[in-house]
Structures are given as C-alpha cells and as structure tokens.
Motif scaffolding. Structure first.
Motif, PDB file in Angstrom:
ATOM      1  N   TYR A 185       0.971  -1.028   0.021  1.00 25.42           N
ATOM      2  CA  TYR A 185       0.152  -0.185  -0.317  1.00 25.42           C
ATOM      3  C   TYR A 185       0.835   1.271   0.189  1.00 25.42           C
ATOM      4  N   GLU A 252      -8.543  -5.537   4.911  1.00 20.82           N
ATOM      5  CA  GLU A 252      -8.990  -5.073   3.448  1.00 20.82           C
ATOM      6  C   GLU A 252      -9.075  -3.840   3.020  1.00 20.82           C
ATOM      7  N   ASN A 253     -10.263  -3.007   3.547  1.00 15.35           N
ATOM      8  CA  ASN A 253     -10.933  -2.017   3.602  1.00 15.35           C
ATOM      9  C   ASN A 253      -9.613  -0.957   3.990  1.00 15.35           C
ATOM     10  N   TYR A 256      -6.935   0.657   1.569  1.00 12.46           N
ATOM     11  CA  TYR A 256      -7.202   0.001   0.268  1.00 12.46           C
ATOM     12  C   TYR A 256      -8.082   1.837   0.321  1.00 12.46           C
ATOM     13  N   ASP A 257      -8.698   1.585   0.994  1.00 10.29           N
ATOM     14  CA  ASP A 257      -9.621   3.132   1.127  1.00 10.29           C
ATOM     15  C   ASP A 257      -7.831   4.510   1.093  1.00 10.29           C
ATOM     16  N   THR A 273      -1.251  -2.232  -4.615  1.00  8.74           N
ATOM     17  CA  THR A 273      -2.653  -1.324  -4.567  1.00  8.74           C
ATOM     18  C   THR A 273      -2.830  -0.556  -6.202  1.00  8.74           C
ATOM     19  N   GLU A 291     -12.702  -3.594  -7.524  1.00  2.00           N
ATOM     20  CA  GLU A 291     -12.277  -3.271  -5.914  1.00  2.00           C
ATOM     21  C   GLU A 291     -12.056  -4.540  -4.836  1.00  2.00           C
ATOM     22  N   LYS A 295      -8.667  -5.382  -3.457  1.00  2.00           N
ATOM     23  CA  LYS A 295      -8.663  -5.768  -1.556  1.00  2.00           C
ATOM     24  C   LYS A 295      -8.798  -6.277  -1.397  1.00  2.00           C
TER      25      LYS A 295
END
Length: 522
Positions: A185, A252-253, A256-257, A273, A291, A295
C-alpha cells in the motif's frame, strides 16, 4: 412359457439393477480406499482430530498407516499426505485435478474472508490474482525491484535492536509488517504499537490463524453449526468469528481506502495496490467487482507473507540462541565474505553457503505453516491403486514430511550440515527433500510470495549474523536461560515469547549500524 413383463415391472427392474450396480461400484471403490484409522458412523474420525497441534497428531497416523492416509470428518473424505513424493505426484503432476479448495465454512462464510487468494476456489478470479502476483512478486525483475526496500527495512531493524534489544520480538514484528504494508500500500510503519491499522487487524487475524488448521474446524465439516446463535453456551466459535469478521474487513478496506484517497489527491506512492488499480483502469472505470478483488489480493500479502516471515525469523533467532557454535561458524563465514565495513547485501548470497544451509534448516525444523492449506480433488481418481473420491480434501502434512527420519536423520535436531553438498543424508534424490521446494506449498497453489518471504528472512539473518552477537540471557542468579522450542498452534505457528541477549558484536558494528541509517552516533 415366457412371462411377459409390463412396462411398470420393467421400469422397476431397471431401477433396481441400477441401484444394485451403484451400490456395488461404491462398495468396490470404498474397498480400494487408502489405509486409515477406523471410522465411526456419521462422525467418521472427527472425534479423534484435536483442535491444537494437528500436524503432530496427523504424523502419528502417517507413522501407523503410511504416507497416504484416508479419513472422514463427518461426511467429508480426506486424504492426509505425509511424503514429498506423494504430494508432488498428486498436487503437481496431477495439478489439473488437485488445485481446488474446500468450502472453508469458518473462514469464507462466517468470517467473510473471501478475497484472500489462498481460500479462493481455482477460478478465473484466482487466475487474475495470480497474474498480478506474477508482475509484482514472482518475476525476476519484481524480486530484484524489491531488494532496496528489504535492505532499507533491515537497517531500521538493526537500529531498533541497538536501541532497545530486549524488545527484539516487537522489532521483528514491525519489520515483517512494514515490508508488506510498504509494498502492498505504500504505507510506512514506524512502530507496531503506534500503528492504528496494525492494532486494529492483528487480533482478528490471530483469531483466524490460531487454533486448528485451515478448513479443519468442526463447522467446516458440519456447516449447519454456523447457524447456531452466538449467545448459546458452547458457541464461542461463533462469537470469535464475528470479531474476526470485523478485523478482516478492516484489513481489506482501511488501507485500500487510504490508497484510493492518495490517488485522488495525487500523492499516492508506488505500491501493489496502485498497480492493480491502474491495470483495471486501462479498461475503464473501476467496477465494484474490481475493488473487491483488489482488496482481497492486497490483503493476501499482509495476512500471508507477514506471518510466515515473522515465524521464520523468530525460529532463526531461537536456533541461534540454542546453538552458539552454529552462530559462530556462520558469523566467521559472513565476516570472511562481507568484511567488517559494510552490511551484507543480496549480491553476497551465493557466496554464503553455510548461511544458506541455516535458512534451509530453519524452514525444515519448524515450518511456519505445518499443514499446508488443503487442496480439493475435482474428480474421482486412482493413486497407487487406491481410490480417491471426488471432493476429497487433500491435506499435505509438511511437518511430517520434514520430520521423516528416513529422509532427515535425527529430525528433531537443528543441523545445518545436513544441507552440505558433500553430505549424503538427504535421501537418493537431493531435490526431493529440499525444504524450499516444499515449505511454500505445491503445484498451482504454491505461495505467490515465496521469493519475497525467503529474501526477507535471508537478509535479516545475514545482517544479524554480521553485526550482532546473540547469546543466552541470564536470570537473577546469573545462570543461563535456554529457551525451549514451544509453539502456538494454528494455521501459522510461531514460537512462544522467549528471552535472549542480543547486542552489537563490537563498537565498530554499532557505529556502522547507526551510520547505515543516517543516524550518526547517540
């Protein structure tokens, strides 16, 4: 005089013959099953399978029945494979039939961890994930591209060991987490305790990885248990799954966000990512399905490579504390090759054969994943004359493979010399027992992060051996404390916390560590 049969009698006779034939075929096939422990009606062998340390229990089955054992857990047929030969012949040579995955009720349906590639069925989404892994982790260019990150993070690890040696376990956790979050990330970790993301997800992932092996919880074999209300006595597994579900969603969220926001702001760092998102954007806007897959694929790195890397490094340090003679021999080799004015680099690896033997023995002595993630037979098969039913769970007991005295004499001993080119105690085929060809799995489902994980372990071992001294800690009476190899059970095992005396081996080493990070003296 012939008797005329009406259509009803003929139909009933046909059905009866078919049923008799079906029963005969099934009975004949079951007579040809591999050997295994006696089974009870309905339960099969589930009453025998412990929740903890399943690898050592299943090895006892192998010792009694052989390297291919048949068992049933409720109605789920299982083949326990405990030799490299059988594992390769089934999951590599017949990979087209043995690359599926079981249902994984606890992990996929209760916890909701559907994106992780290790749990996915062998489908188009898994193949898409594999292509992304190939580009970022598996190809030779990707492996080399990740070297600077690994060398930078090992310098930070050494610096932390100089400053706070007693907290070596925490430093190693930060190292393994930082590598994965950076490559996955573009997120830099400064400390385990101060990182909100790590603190949020650790407990949940530990819940998934702890206890029994993958796909071997009671609910995996008897799915109706997942409908039990969480408030009922004995439903602790349901409450634990709910807690893990929240943590896995966060795994996962949240990162990623964060990457998505950074891309929108134009400040995103290069990462796995961002590369996946850019690949999808070539075809237009990101879809919700894109998405979800991105993720899950990125989350696979953190939950997979991070924990196996951590275990292997901890096992390395444990072995060095227990065997100072091995540590000393390795240190002499590293100093002879690298010298005393710089840190080891990946370009030194081919010149350090004894260190390579140590890492190989680390993988064999205590593999991070003692029971590989089960495969699934996609059709009926016959192996060695044994019938393997369709949808059988194929359990590869890597622990048993590595502790077979016929292949590895004195398997409980940590013995790097067994990997010497001049040593002959590795069996007839020297490649057959090489842990690097076994510890990361088999066939098409082999771990995609194997090269990254192996390099991450090697560079830590090389730098610690080069720069540090590792000794047994002493108690209040001045007596040495010899740590014993006790391990937490689970999908990924890891040593219980232990103490040791780890410090720079000289003032010159200390200064080199500080200067390598640009810290100067303190």
């Amino acid at each position: 005089m012939p008797v005329a049969l009406d259509s009803t009698s003929l139909a009933l006779g046909t059905v009866a013959c078919y049923l008799l034939y079906f029963v005969y075929v099934r009975w004949t096939k079951r007579q040809g099953l591999p050997p295994g422990p006696p089974r009870l009606p309905f339960l099969g062998n589930i009453h025998q399978l412990p929740q903890l340390d399943q690898h050592t229990f299943l090895k006892r089955w192998a010792d009694q029945y052989g390297d291919v054992v048949y068992a049933e857990f409720f109605t789920q047929p299982a083949i326990v494979v405990s030799s490299v030969k059988a594992a390769c012949e089934l999951m590599e040579k017949r990979g087209a039939y043995y690359s599926g995955r079981p249902r994984f009720v606890r992990i996929r349906e209760m916890i909701g961890w559907t994106g992780h590639s290790a749990w996915r069925p062998y489908d188009d989404t898994w193949k898409r994930q594999r292509r992304w892994f190939q580009q970022s982790l598996i190809s030779a260019s990707a492996v080399k591209r990740n070297h600077p990150l690994q060398e930078r993070e090992v310098r930070r690890l050494l610096y932390a060991l100089v400053q706070h040696p007693a907290e070596f376990i925490s430093h190693i956790k930060r190292y393994s987490a930082s590598l994965i979050l950076e490559i996955g990330y573009g997120h830099t970790v400064t400390s385990v305790e101060g990182d909100e993301f790590i603190q949020l997800v650790e407990a949940g992932i530990q819940e998934v990885f702890g206890g029994s092996g993958a796909g071997s919880a009671p609910v995996d074999f008897f799915p109706v248990l997942k409908y039990i209300p969480a408030w009922l006595p004995g439903a602790g597994f349901k409450r634990a799954a709910l807690m893990a579900k929240e943590a896995i969603a966060a795994t996962e969220n949240i990162p990623y966000d964060s990457v998505k926001d950074d891309i929108a702001a134009g400040v995103a760092k290069p990462s796995f990512t961002t590369a996946m998102m850019q690949d999808c954007l070539k075809k237009g806007a990101l879809t919700s399905e894109d998405e979800i897959v991105i993720k899950g694929t990125a989350g696979t790195l953190y939950a997979g490579i991070k924990y196996t890397t951590l275990t292997s490094i901890m096992v390395f340090i444990l072995a060095m504390v227990q065997h100072p003679d091995i540590f000393q021999k390795a240190q002499e080799e590293v100093i002879r090759v690298v010298g005393e004015t710089r840190l080891p680099e990946f370009s030194d690896r081919e010149s350090l054969p004894y260190l390579e033997n140590i890492i190989t023995e680390v993988y064999r002595w205590h593999p991070a994943v003692p029971i590989g993630v089960p495969h699934l037979a996609s059709d009926d098969d016959v192996y060695r004359g044994y019938y393997i039913p369709k949808n059988s769970m194929i359990i590869s007991n890597i622990w048993a493979m590595f502790h077979d005295p016929e292949v590895y004499p004195e398997p409980e001993r940590f013995k790097p010399e067994r990997w010497s080119n001049t040593n002959t105690d590795r069996g007839d085929d020297p490649n057959l027992g090489d842990p690097r060809k076994i510890v990361f799995g088999f066939g098409r489902r082999i771990c995609p992060g194997r090269y990254f994980a192996d390099n991450s372990v090697w560079i830590v071992a090389a730098c610690i051996i080069s720069m540090m001294s590792i000794r047994k800690a002493r108690d209040a009476r001045g007596e040495e404390i010899t740590p014993s190899p006790k391990f937490h059970s689970g999908i990924v095992i890891h040593p219980e916390p232990f103490v040791c005396d780890i410090r720079p081996r000289s003032e010159q080493s200390r200064q080199l560590i500080l200067e390598s990070l640009g810290a100067g003296t303190v």
